[in-house]
Scaffold this active site. Structure first.
Site, PDB file in Angstrom:
ATOM      1  CB  ALA A   1      43.635  52.421  32.645  1.00 23.23           C
TER       2      ALA A   1
ATOM      3  NE  ARG B   1      46.894  40.831  42.107  1.00 26.33           N
ATOM      4  CZ  ARG B   1      47.887  41.614  41.703  1.00 26.33           C
ATOM      5  NH1 ARG B   1      49.129  41.374  42.092  1.00 26.33           N
ATOM      6  NH2 ARG B   1      47.639  42.626  40.907  1.00 26.33           N
TER       7      ARG B   1
ATOM      8  CB  ILE C   1      26.658  16.915  41.774  1.00 24.32           C
ATOM      9  CG1 ILE C   1      27.130  17.936  42.774  1.00 24.32           C
ATOM     10  CG2 ILE C   1      27.814  16.299  41.016  1.00 24.32           C
ATOM     11  CD1 ILE C   1      28.081  17.339  43.805  1.00 24.32           C
TER      12      ILE C   1
ATOM     13  CD  GLU D   1      42.236  43.126  45.090  1.00 20.81           C
ATOM     14  OE1 GLU D   1      43.354  42.682  45.409  1.00 20.81           O
ATOM     15  OE2 GLU D   1      41.397  43.534  45.909  1.00 20.81           O
TER      16      GLU D   1
END
Lengths: 393, 261, 385
Positions: C129, C242, C337, C363
């Site tokens: 899961a 979040r 860069i 998350e």
């Protein structure tokens, strides 16, 4: 008393603004203004070309008794051996004594010191020697009281001592009791002959600013000087002088603190203060392991390894190797700086070296400003090349 | 255990740079901080309080803005802070500074230990601690790197000297200066910062201390600064040119000439 | 950009920055290499009251909200997001308890959490899961006086290091996700053990382990809220947490941008510093713009959470998705860069690039979250029709 700005004289040029170490000056409506918090350090007064800034000292100068005569050097020893700084101070003391046309005396506390005559060979006219087993190693309380007693009795006009951990700890206490001025860590000493004053120059703000300091109203004038700042003279074996033995009266002197034990630091094998050649590394080395390059070079040259503060803080090498303001002052015949940019704090600790070689890949590094010889290039190439060439000699 | 920690606010000179063009200090971005050496003194004071109970009083002589350093001290664990500030204190040398601090300590009353940093970052003299001890007529130990034990009115400490370290015993009250090897100072806490913002920091002036004005500040200083200047660095050095190998060769030649290799 | 932070928020931010620069910077490369859990830094954060930031004042916290937490996470991540993760997960492991725990539960656990004495973790993911949270198989069977847990949780941040775990397990298998509940499990409970520590691409100083439950009994009072509410609580928790992942991403990107600016100012090519080259300026300008946009979105979402708004699913998902994509892009461009130097492990950028990747994954993967945003759009439109 205090600082005064003469607005009639101020032209608003702003020369004083950037020199204030506290940033308290600003130009408002073409005139300088001083914010709260001035410590009267005098930097702005020096910078002003128009005499518009005045710092008034005490109005009345107390007359200094001219009964104080002669220059004294505190000749520090440990376990019967005189420290190098004693001879360095004698060299400078001799010069000052000649200018003032007075005597130079060394004061030495210890026990069974064979080298006392050396103090005369190095320039002393007299040596006050206090010999007692109690004084063999640093006993600050005893030293302080004994020195105070001698100064009160003989009244020298100048007293110089090494800014060692002993000198820095007990000389201020002597000055506090005698209620006289003391200037720490001087790098320059000379005489204002007109006023018979000792001019003491020392770095402040980590060597960014130099200050010249006098002690006008009190005697003796006292200074401490870091080891290796002055150079010792060649000894003159023919010099004559007088050794005056002073009795140590243990009963009359009380010690508040008690020395229980001394543990010698054996990890410190390098004595960078005493080395003739120092190979020193900075952040340019990249990491701790790369000190090996310098150790190899040092071993073929018979040199000690030094370091900048940055790499000591990084933990690449122990503090005992640190050269600079918060480390050691060194004055070797040759100082090779590898990958050290040359912050003022570092320069303060090594710039009196006879020859300075800088190896750095940044041509703008300040170290090149003090370098006698410079190589702009990759130290990882230059140092092994140098090591190789020396090996092949 | 009542501890007094003496500290000074200094410009954070780690960032001080000289403008090579004008040969003046570049001040931009320099913040005033607690003298770094004093942070070890404060930390040790707070640790002593945590070990033995009691309180820590931070004390500073300086201009009004030095209050910032004392607030920071409170955020780092000082219980109380006192600012010694008066126009008359300005321009003090170490003797006048020590005298002023000693007067404040006497006004404060009972204490067991006074802790100072080994030196300041700006003045760099290391003299105030020992001078203070003499004015208070109490014992003094410099360069303490460890407090081993405090019991029965005596303290046993280690202090650093060039050759190693000494173990010294001194009766309380006593004055010590500490080196950076003694601890790692903590960072402030959020609750400490909140507390420090509302802390009441009394300001003691000349009348508060009852001192003679001629003994403090510039007037009470035996030493006078007569000249301040920037060190001149004259570059007379020779930067070698050409291929790296040749440069190293040149250097070897110079060192041989000097009799060094 | 000016975000009009309060004095208190500025204090929190600047102290977090100081800890990051004085304590974390010197050890970040070493910790990345050794993968050691940063206990010393956790103590520094505790001493500085950083664990109090997200705990209510009644339980010895400072009562800060989502924005305060984001400020700390951003500043820590600017220097090392692995350490920021070890810290931030404590909020994840505490929020459910703070919002839905009983007074007794809060009194028992929160003061220790606030003081940094006990770390926490949150466990929902299982081997079967991940994005499909509904597929969890860990059970918590009701027995006399409590529950017996059986099953395995996977990829649990702070697993093995934390003392307090909020575990989502099925108390009623028959009801599927509606039979899931949130249960507090303490570290030394018999029947509770840990799998091996995972070896990760990035955030390597953080600890990730399996939690293994074998007939692990926990008393009834460890249940948070009612049985069957576990899935709902987990979804609400992520809505609130979040923006924190977004803040982590903003911090990483900010750190990489600063390193890139420093390096391109010093590096001379074609006779001038790299930063003078238009092609480099174009990239740097875009990086800076992206970082600021991400920060603005994260702060706005965090403020919305703190306002007590009922539904923040979309906004907090947007903040996380956008900021994490920015972190990945900005760190990749920073490496680009800075060229060969940027690719070297002696230089901090490659670590930042590795660390950035996880923010797009955990998350809720960015793909799943974009789906969720789209579903909200569809629902909203349907409601107005």
């Amino acid at each position: 008393m205090g600082i005064q700005i003469d607005l009639d004289k101020c032209v608003g040029c702003g020369d004083c603004v950037p020199v204030c170490p506290f940033g308290l000056l600003e130009i408002v409506d073409d005139k300088v203004q001083l914010k709260e918090g001035c410590t009267l350090c005098g930097a702005c007064q020096e910078a002003c070309g128009y005499e518009a800034i005045l710092i008034e000292a005490v109005s009345e100068v107390e007359a200094v008794s001219d009964s104080h005569q002669g220059i004294w050097v505190f000749a520090e020893q440990r376990n019967g051996k005189l420290k190098g700084v004693a001879y360095e101070l004698l060299a400078k003391g001799r010069e000052l004594a000649n200018t003032l046309q007075t005597d130079l005396s060394a004061v030495c506390f210890g026990h069974g010191i064979d080298e006392v005559n050396r103090l005369i060979a190095h320039g002393a006219d007299k040596v006050y020697m206090v010999d007692s087993p109690d004084l063999a190693i640093n006993q600050e309380d005893l030293y302080a009281q004994q020195l105070i007693e001698l100064i009160r009795q003989h009244k020298p006009e100048i007293v110089l001592a090494g800014a060692t951990s002993l000198g820095r700890a007990f000389i201020p206490r002597v000055a506090a009791i005698l209620k006289t001025g003391l200037t720490a860590d001087c790098t320059g000493l000379d005489i204002d002959t007109e006023n018979r004053l000792l001019r003491q120059t020392r770095p402040t703000f980590g060597g960014n600013i130099m200050a010249t300091i006098i002690c006008q109203t009190k005697r003796p004038q006292m200074s401490t000087v870091r080891p290796r700042v002055f150079k010792k003279n060649e000894p003159d074996e023919k010099r004559k002088g007088q050794i005056i033995k002073v009795d140590f009266n243990r009963e009359s002197i009380t010690s508040k603190t008690k020395l229980l034990n001394f543990v010698e630091d054996l990890t410190e094998t390098v004595k960078i203060e005493e080395a003739d050649i120092i190979v020193s590394g900075g952040r340019g080395l990249g990491k701790a392991e790369n000190f090996q390059l310098l150790r190899e070079l040092a071993s073929v040259m018979g040199a000690a390894v030094g370091a900048s503060r940055a790499v000591v803080d990084e933990g690449w090498i122990p503090y005992s190797h640190q050269v600079g303001q918060t480390g050691k002052t060194v004055c070797p015949k040759l100082y090779i700086a590898c990958g050290i940019s040359g912050a003022v704090q570092h320069l303060a600790g090594m710039q009196t070296s006879d020859i300075i070689v800088a190896i750095n890949d940044n041509p703008n590094a300040p170290i090149f400003e003090v370098a006698t010889f410079g190589i702009v290039g990759d130290l990882f190439k230059v140092v092994p090349m140098l090591t190789e060439k020396l090996k092949n000699q | 255990m009542n501890v007094i920690v003496c500290l000074k606010q200094v410009p954070g000179t780690a960032q001080v740079k000289i403008d090579p063009e004008t040969n003046t200090l570049i001040r931009e971005g320099i913040e005033n901080v607690i003298n770094p050496f004093d942070t070890y003194a404060l930390e040790e004071g707070v640790r002593l309080k945590e070990r033995f109970g009691g309180k820590v009083t931070a004390m500073s002589m300086g201009p009004p803005q030095a209050e910032g350093a004392l607030r920071e001290a409170v955020s780092l664990g000082a219980d109380e802070a006192i600012l010694l500030s008066d126009k008359a204190f300005a321009g003090a040398d170490t003797w006048a500074t020590a005298y002023t601090l000693a007067s404040a300590v006497n006004k404060l009353g009972q204490y067991d230990i006074i802790i100072c940093g080994r030196q300041t970052l700006d003045g760099d003299t290391g003299q105030v601690g020992p001078e203070l001890s003499e004015m208070l007529e109490v014992p003094f130990v410099a360069y303490v790197s460890r407090i081993e034990e405090i019991a029965d009115g005596q303290m046993r400490v280690q202090r650093m000297v060039e050759e190693g370290h000494e173990v010294i015993e001194a009766p309380l009250p006593t004055v010590i200066t500490v080196v950076k090897e003694i601890n790692v100072p903590r960072l402030p806490s959020l609750r400490g910062i909140v507390k420090s913002k509302s802390a009441v920091i009394p300001v003691w002036t000349v009348p508060d201390l009852g001192v003679d004005q001629s003994r403090v500040g510039l007037a009470g200083s035996f030493t006078k600064v007569i000249k301040v200047f920037f060190p001149q660095r004259v570059c007379q050095g020779e930067i070698f040119q050409g291929e790296l190998g040749n440069q190293v060769e040149c250097l070897m030649g110079k060192l041989k000439d000097a009799g060094l290799v | 950009m000016e975000y009009f932070l309060t004095e208190e928020q500025k204090t929190i931010k600047s102290l977090a920055r100081r800890i990051a620069e004085e304590r974390i910077l010197p050890v970040r490369a070493e910790l990345d290499e050794t993968e050691e859990f940063p206990w010393a830094i956790m103590k520094d954060l505790a001493d500085a009251d950083m664990f109090r930031v997200f705990v209510p004042e009644e339980y010895e916290g400072l009562g800060g909200g989502c924005l305060e937490l984001c400020l700390v996470v951003e500043e820590l991540s600017r220097v090392c997001s692995a350490i920021a993760t070890c810290y931030a997960v404590n909020a994840l492991g505490s929020f459910t308890l703070i919002d839905y725990g009983t007074e007794e539960q809060r009194r028992k656990y929160l003061p220790d959490i606030a003081g940094g004495k006990k770390l926490t973790a949150f466990a929902v993911t299982e081997p079967t899961a991940g994005s499909d949270v509904s597929a969890i198989k860990t059970t918590a069977e009701k027995v006399e006086g409590g529950y017996v847990l059986n099953g395995t949780k996977q990829f649990i941040t702070n697993g093995g290091e934390a003392e307090i775990y909020t575990v989502i397990a099925l108390t009623d298998k028959a009801r599927g996700v509606r039979g899931a509940s949130a249960i507090l499990v303490e570290k030394d409970t018999p029947g509770f053990s840990f799998g091996k520590k995972e070896k990760k691409m990035g955030i390597r100083a953080s600890a990730t382990r399996e939690l293994i439950f074998r007939n692990c009994f926990v008393p009834e009072e460890n249940l948070i809220a009612k049985p069957g509410m576990g899935f709902l609580l987990a979804m609400k928790l992520f809505d609130h947490s979040r923006p924190g992942i977004g803040a982590q991403a903003v911090g990483i990107a900010q750190g990489a941008l600063e390193v890139a600016v420093d390096y391109t100012r010093q590096r001379i090519q074609f006779g001038q510093p790299l930063i003078s080259l238009p092609v480099v300026q174009d990239i740097l300008g875009e990086m800076a713009t992206q970082v600021e946009a991400a920060r603005a979105l994260v702060y706005a979402a965090a403020r919305m959470v703190d306002s007590g708004a009922k539904k923040v699913t979309e906004e907090s998902a947007m903040a996380k998705v956008f900021a994490s994509d920015v972190a990945m892009k900005v760190t990749t461009d920073a490496v680009q860069i800075c060229g060969g130097t940027g690719y070297m492990r002696d230089f901090p950028l490659e670590k930042m690039m590795r660390d950035a990747k996880i923010t797009q994954i955990y998350e809720g993967s960015n793909q799943i979250l974009r789906n969720a945003i789209a579903i909200e759009l569809r629902k909203r439109k349907a409601r107005t029709e």
